[in-house]
Scaffold this motif. Structure first.
Motif, PDB file in Angstrom:
ATOM      1  N   TYR A   1       0.842  -1.201   0.058  1.00 29.93           N
ATOM      2  CA  TYR A   1       0.143  -0.096  -0.011  1.00 29.93           C
ATOM      3  C   TYR A   1       0.868   1.199  -0.002  1.00 29.93           C
ATOM      4  O   TYR A   1       0.642   2.416  -0.674  1.00 29.93           O
ATOM      5  CB  TYR A   1      -0.968   0.073   1.390  1.00 29.93           C
ATOM      6  CG  TYR A   1      -2.033  -0.896   1.141  1.00 29.93           C
ATOM      7  CD1 TYR A   1      -3.146  -0.935   0.439  1.00 29.93           C
ATOM      8  CD2 TYR A   1      -1.780  -2.226   2.222  1.00 29.93           C
ATOM      9  CE1 TYR A   1      -4.200  -1.880   0.477  1.00 29.93           C
ATOM     10  CE2 TYR A   1      -2.670  -3.219   2.267  1.00 29.93           C
ATOM     11  CZ  TYR A   1      -3.782  -3.016   1.307  1.00 29.93           C
ATOM     12  OH  TYR A   1      -5.109  -3.899   1.560  1.00 29.93           O
ATOM     13  N   SER A   2       2.118   1.338   0.931  1.00 32.28           N
ATOM     14  CA  SER A   2       2.784   2.488   0.915  1.00 32.28           C
ATOM     15  C   SER A   2       3.657   2.575  -0.349  1.00 32.28           C
ATOM     16  O   SER A   2       3.762   3.623  -1.024  1.00 32.28           O
ATOM     17  CB  SER A   2       3.979   2.156   1.897  1.00 32.28           C
ATOM     18  OG  SER A   2       3.234   2.364   3.294  1.00 32.28           O
TER      19      SER A   2
ATOM     20  N   ARG B   1       1.155   4.287  -2.864  1.00 30.26           N
ATOM     21  CA  ARG B   1       0.908   5.529  -2.942  1.00 30.26           C
ATOM     22  C   ARG B   1       2.372   6.524  -3.049  1.00 30.26           C
ATOM     23  O   ARG B   1       2.180   7.552  -3.633  1.00 30.26           O
ATOM     24  CB  ARG B   1       0.522   5.716  -1.367  1.00 30.26           C
ATOM     25  CG  ARG B   1      -0.957   5.500  -0.910  1.00 30.26           C
ATOM     26  CD  ARG B   1      -1.402   6.231   0.217  1.00 30.26           C
ATOM     27  NE  ARG B   1      -1.464   7.648  -0.062  1.00 30.26           N
ATOM     28  CZ  ARG B   1      -1.524   8.555   0.924  1.00 30.26           C
ATOM     29  NH1 ARG B   1      -1.251   8.337   2.176  1.00 30.26           N
ATOM     30  NH2 ARG B   1      -1.592   9.975   0.716  1.00 30.26           N
TER      31      ARG B   1
ATOM     32  N   PRO C   1     -11.410  -1.643  -0.903  1.00 31.00           N
ATOM     33  CA  PRO C   1     -11.603  -0.265  -0.848  1.00 31.00           C
ATOM     34  C   PRO C   1     -10.315   0.457  -0.534  1.00 31.00           C
ATOM     35  O   PRO C   1     -10.201   1.678  -0.873  1.00 31.00           O
ATOM     36  CB  PRO C   1     -12.775   0.163   0.665  1.00 31.00           C
ATOM     37  CG  PRO C   1     -13.371  -1.372   0.418  1.00 31.00           C
ATOM     38  CD  PRO C   1     -12.527  -2.312  -0.013  1.00 31.00           C
ATOM     39  N   PHE C   2      -9.409  -0.266   0.195  1.00 29.21           N
ATOM     40  CA  PHE C   2      -8.131   0.222   0.419  1.00 29.21           C
ATOM     41  C   PHE C   2      -7.438   0.227  -0.844  1.00 29.21           C
ATOM     42  O   PHE C   2      -6.542   1.228  -1.032  1.00 29.21           O
ATOM     43  CB  PHE C   2      -7.438  -0.560   1.555  1.00 29.21           C
ATOM     44  CG  PHE C   2      -8.243  -0.577   2.932  1.00 29.21           C
ATOM     45  CD1 PHE C   2      -8.684   0.624   3.461  1.00 29.21           C
ATOM     46  CD2 PHE C   2      -8.240  -1.844   3.634  1.00 29.21           C
ATOM     47  CE1 PHE C   2      -9.439   0.528   4.798  1.00 29.21           C
ATOM     48  CE2 PHE C   2      -9.033  -1.716   4.810  1.00 29.21           C
ATOM     49  CZ  PHE C   2      -9.700  -0.624   5.191  1.00 29.21           C
TER      50      PHE C   2
ATOM     51  N   ARG D   1      -8.377   3.058  -3.274  1.00 25.42           N
ATOM     52  CA  ARG D   1      -7.836   4.511  -2.733  1.00 25.42           C
ATOM     53  C   ARG D   1      -6.311   4.583  -2.819  1.00 25.42           C
ATOM     54  O   ARG D   1      -5.774   5.787  -3.168  1.00 25.42           O
ATOM     55  CB  ARG D   1      -8.143   4.728  -1.145  1.00 25.42           C
ATOM     56  CG  ARG D   1      -9.655   4.564  -0.986  1.00 25.42           C
ATOM     57  CD  ARG D   1      -9.938   5.764   0.047  1.00 25.42           C
ATOM     58  NE  ARG D   1      -9.663   6.998  -0.439  1.00 25.42           N
ATOM     59  CZ  ARG D   1      -9.562   8.026   0.342  1.00 25.42           C
ATOM     60  NH1 ARG D   1      -9.521   7.981   1.578  1.00 25.42           N
ATOM     61  NH2 ARG D   1      -9.355   9.140  -0.095  1.00 25.42           N
ATOM     62  N   CYS D   2      -5.338   3.403  -2.773  1.00 27.86           N
ATOM     63  CA  CYS D   2      -3.955   3.719  -2.884  1.00 27.86           C
ATOM     64  C   CYS D   2      -3.482   3.664  -4.146  1.00 27.86           C
ATOM     65  O   CYS D   2      -2.342   3.822  -4.564  1.00 27.86           O
ATOM     66  CB  CYS D   2      -3.325   2.568  -1.992  1.00 27.86           C
ATOM     67  SG  CYS D   2      -3.454   2.824  -0.323  1.00 27.86           S
TER      68      CYS D   2
ATOM     69  N   VAL E   1      -5.831  11.395  -0.243  1.00 26.07           N
ATOM     70  CA  VAL E   1      -4.857  10.448  -0.825  1.00 26.07           C
ATOM     71  C   VAL E   1      -4.908  10.817  -2.353  1.00 26.07           C
ATOM     72  O   VAL E   1      -5.898  11.663  -2.669  1.00 26.07           O
ATOM     73  CB  VAL E   1      -5.143   9.070  -0.470  1.00 26.07           C
ATOM     74  CG1 VAL E   1      -4.756   8.880   0.960  1.00 26.07           C
ATOM     75  CG2 VAL E   1      -6.423   8.551  -1.196  1.00 26.07           C
TER      76      VAL E   1
ATOM     77  N   PRO F   1      -6.351   4.157   4.315  1.00 27.43           N
ATOM     78  CA  PRO F   1      -6.129   2.933   3.355  1.00 27.43           C
ATOM     79  C   PRO F   1      -4.875   2.513   3.294  1.00 27.43           C
ATOM     80  O   PRO F   1      -4.561   1.146   2.953  1.00 27.43           O
ATOM     81  CB  PRO F   1      -6.462   3.671   1.759  1.00 27.43           C
ATOM     82  CG  PRO F   1      -6.495   5.114   2.398  1.00 27.43           C
ATOM     83  CD  PRO F   1      -6.793   5.315   3.647  1.00 27.43           C
ATOM     84  N   GLU F   2      -3.894   3.364   3.653  1.00 27.86           N
ATOM     85  CA  GLU F   2      -2.465   2.873   3.579  1.00 27.86           C
ATOM     86  C   GLU F   2      -2.095   2.143   4.879  1.00 27.86           C
ATOM     87  O   GLU F   2      -1.288   1.054   4.901  1.00 27.86           O
ATOM     88  CB  GLU F   2      -1.470   3.924   3.460  1.00 27.86           C
ATOM     89  CG  GLU F   2      -0.034   3.563   3.268  1.00 27.86           C
ATOM     90  CD  GLU F   2       0.727   4.733   2.913  1.00 27.86           C
ATOM     91  OE1 GLU F   2       0.278   5.815   2.530  1.00 27.86           O
ATOM     92  OE2 GLU F   2       2.170   4.714   2.925  1.00 27.86           O
TER      93      GLU F   2
ATOM     94  N   ASN G   1       5.317   1.264   8.350  1.00 26.34           N
ATOM     95  CA  ASN G   1       4.836   0.294   7.523  1.00 26.34           C
ATOM     96  C   ASN G   1       5.649  -0.379   6.503  1.00 26.34           C
ATOM     97  O   ASN G   1       5.875  -1.538   6.094  1.00 26.34           O
ATOM     98  CB  ASN G   1       3.698   0.795   6.705  1.00 26.34           C
ATOM     99  CG  ASN G   1       2.729  -0.148   6.062  1.00 26.34           C
ATOM    100  OD1 ASN G   1       2.600  -1.018   6.437  1.00 26.34           O
ATOM    101  ND2 ASN G   1       2.302   0.210   4.640  1.00 26.34           N
TER     102      ASN G   1
END
Lengths: 153, 557
Positions: A68-69, A72, A96-97, A100-101, A131, B162-163, B243
């Protein structure tokens, strides 16, 4: 593994771009597709984002959230606009996550994944975090509402 | 009924909670239909506060920054009656746990909570947990700024982030707005302390990497002074570094404290500051209007100065010894003259610490409506707090609390014990905690003796995960399992006070459950013989060291 994209509840046919593993891609960085482990440094892709058309990020388990990081950073920091694919432990409840990323395609074995993808953007009408997906946050909407109210007064 | 003096949900907040319940209802449905395995379902239920414990599901309800309206407390009573066994357990993280929930009822219980703008989101799981704060916030005399404003800002930012919803491990944030830290900010993953600098600006000291558990560590300062509007950008930078680089190979080394310990705070700071520099001028910077709009909702209730010397209170103090002791231990100063903060002891002699029945919750809610602006707090010491009580109302409040069994004059004393649920409820525990607490509490029930012994914090954990904070108890008790026998290890000298935060030291071999009381007796006797004027237990320990205490304990047992 079946590949899903928004707009279709059935699996879609792959684009044909074959991603190279990061170490191999480093040897030929003009190749337009790369697959990263979640410990690979996304920063190394930055100078080549103009030629990259597909980046695959890996979830060794659905509970390992490092990608996820990475996503982004690619989208929000480096402005990558090509395809961004999630693979590995990818389950519908993460959608959903993931959306968004900045992920836009998903490899998943899970039954019902395509239907869940069709619903995923409407599960939550409110978001709190700014985001790169451009959705207005609750705070931003509250400010707008206040300004409209003030203009009306 | 008085209006609330803390954050009120608007249609955005309510929509999100409602949608979250719909989503969870679908997940429960899929689990019951066999479409989700327990392994897949586990993180989903955990992030909605649902644990699978020893005997049943447990629902952990978030009480953000420990603040409740009387109406919300009544609803909690109602839910505990309808979906559980008519009582609840207030925890060290300002949450409420219901221990006997049925999986198929959980979505309905959450829907009932949502009726009063409450939820159980992120009370468990490897993500940013419910944010905790000073339980005297908004009333304390020493406060620089109400920390709950910032807790609410963090609550919104962290909700369904989300992250950061699949971090290496759980992540706990605590915020204090007072120099006297009542939120234990140095033993959290991130602790935030508001302070005023030489230029008269208020900002945060950001502390990182504190925590108890199997590797107790005191947090280190990551940033000395952070302007308030940069809070979310700085947290996002910190969480991103965690993270990406936090360990995931070993559950026990996955907290941020281990990253800080292994890389060193300088290296972590370098990474966080670099990340922060890249995002600080983004939409994460808080607009002054946003801060103001939230701060306004925490505006203190309009209390008028009242009499500070009240003849009826003085008279009752002289004729009723227990009331006099209660005034000494359960009352703290309030910023408005003629008012005080009352701590409601959930530790009557011999009772399980932190438990309240539905009727008791309703009773406290009634008292709050009548005498405390309709507001109640939950403290991390597992008590409730009535934050805004007029001195002239103290006799009435005391009598009403007496009728509930919550007027014990023991706040900060030897029977004001913190204990985790332990082996009676918890699947992780090695030993029972609550019965040990009850035994100590019954043994030291005499109030005059407790007040003679003075301030003494006993904290009990049923396993190394340290939910009972034993590391920072003046006397810490840790339950261990040795070949099927429950034994208790004793530590001395722990402290959570700001500037004096310390991890206790083990004094010697663990003792059996029936010897714990004797051991505590021996520790107390040593203190009483050696203390000098004004010294608390922990002060005497610091002056004379562990040896005299050890000698006495192991001679006795």
């Amino acid at each position: 593994m079946p590949l899903y994209k928004e707009g279709s509840t059935a699996p879609v046919v792959d684009t044909g771009l074959v991603p190279l593993a990061f170490a191999d891609w480093l040897k030929e960085p003009e190749h337009p597709a790369v697959s990263l482990a979640n410990t690979d440094p996304v920063e190394a892709l930055e100078p080549h984002l103009g030629t990259l058309r597909l980046i695959v990020l890996h979830f060794p388990k659905f509970s390992d959230g490092r990608a996820y990081s990475q996503a982004r950073l690619l989208r929000d920091r480096f402005g990558y606009r090509g395809a961004l694919r999630a693979t590995g432990g990818v389950l519908q409840d993460q959608l959903p996550f993931l959306l968004r990323c900045g992920f836009d395609s998903f490899e998943s074995e899970q039954k019902g994944f395509g239907d869940a993808l069709a619903r995923a953007r409407t599960l939550f009408s409110v978001v709190y975090q700014p985001v790169g997906d451009g959705r207005a946050t609750a705070s931003q909407l509250r400010l707008q509402r206040r300004n409209v109210g003030m203009a009306a007064d | 009924m008085p209006d609330t003096h803390f954050y009120r949900y608007d249609d955005f907040d309510r929509a999100l909670i409602a949608e979250r319940i719909d989503q969870f209802r679908d997940q429960v449905h899929r689990r019951l239909a066999g479409e989700l395995t327990e392994e897949q379902f586990k993180p989903l239920r955990l992030t909605n506060g649902l644990y699978l414990q020893l005997h049943a599901y447990m629902l952990r309800i978030a009480i953000p920054y420990g603040t409740l309206s009387a109406r919300q407390l009544r609803k909690l009573a109602d839910i505990s009656r309808k979906f559980d066994r008519g009582y609840g357990h207030f925890t060290t993280r300002q949450n409420l746990q219901l221990n006997w929930i049925r999986l198929e009822d959980a979505p309905d219980a959450l829907a009932a909570l949502a009726e009063v703008d409450m939820h159980a989101i992120q009370t468990s799981g490897n993500l940013i947990r419910n944010v905790t704060a000073d339980h005297f916030a908004g009333a304390a005399v020493d406060e620089i700024e109400d920390p709950r404003i910032w807790c609410e800002i963090v609550r919104q930012w962290s909700t369904l982030h989300p992250e950061f919803s699949f971090l290496p491990r759980k992540f706990k944030i605590a915020i204090t707005g007072s120099p006297n830290d009542r939120a234990a900010v140095r033993v959290h993953d991130v602790g935030l302390r508001l302070w005023r600098n030489d230029q008269d600006e208020v900002g945060f000291e950001v502390i990182v990497g504190g925590g108890l558990g199997r590797t107790p560590l005191i947090g280190k300062t990551l940033r000395d002074f952070l302007p308030r509007d940069e809070l979310l950008a700085y947290l996002e930078a910190t969480l991103r570094v965690y993270n990406r680089y936090g360990r995931r190979d070993n559950l026990y080394k996955a907290r941020i404290k281990i990253l800080v310990h292994e890389l060193g705070v300088e290296k972590v700071r370098e990474e966080v500051e670099a990340e922060f520099a890249a995002i600080k001028d983004s939409a994460l910077r808080l607009a002054p209007e946003t801060i103001e709009a939230i701060a306004r909702q925490f505006a203190p209730p309009p209390l008028r100065a009242k009499r500070t010397r009240v003849p009826e209170v003085e008279a009752l103090r002289l004729e009723d010894r227990d009331f006099a002791l209660w005034l000494k231990s359960n009352i703290a100063p309030h910023r408005v003259p003629g008012h005080v903060i009352v701590t409601v002891s959930l530790k009557p002699a011999g009772a399980p610490p932190g438990d309240a029945s539905a009727a008791q919750m309703e009773g406290v809610a009634d008292i709050a409506d009548a005498y405390s602006q309709g507001e109640v707090r939950v403290s991390h010491e597992q008590n409730l707090v009535l934050p805004h009580v007029a001195i002239e109302d103290l006799p009435a409040v005391y009598r009403a609390l007496q009728r509930l069994g919550f007027a014990e004059a023991n706040v900060g004393k030897i029977t004001d014990i913190i204990a985790c649920p332990g082996l009676d409820y918890c699947a992780l525990a090695n030993a029972r905690s609550i019965p040990v607490a009850q035994r100590i509490s019954a043994h030291f029930a005499d109030l005059a003796r407790q007040h003679d012994i003075g301030d003494l914090k006993i904290k009990i954990s049923g396993c190394i995960n340290a939910c009972g904070h034993h590391h920072v108890g003046h006397i810490g008790i840790l339950g261990v399992d040795r070949n099927g026998v429950e034994l208790y290890q004793i530590t001395l000298g722990g402290d959570v006070d700001f500037g004096r935060t310390a991890i206790g030291t083990i004094i010697g071999p663990a003792v059996t459950a029936d010897r714990v009381v004797e051991a505590i007796d021996a520790l107390v006797a040593t203190y009483l013989e050696s203390r000098r004027d004004g010294e608390r237990f922990v002060d005497t320990y610091r002056r004379i060291g562990a040896q005299p205490f050890k000698d006495r304990v192991y001679a006795a047992v």
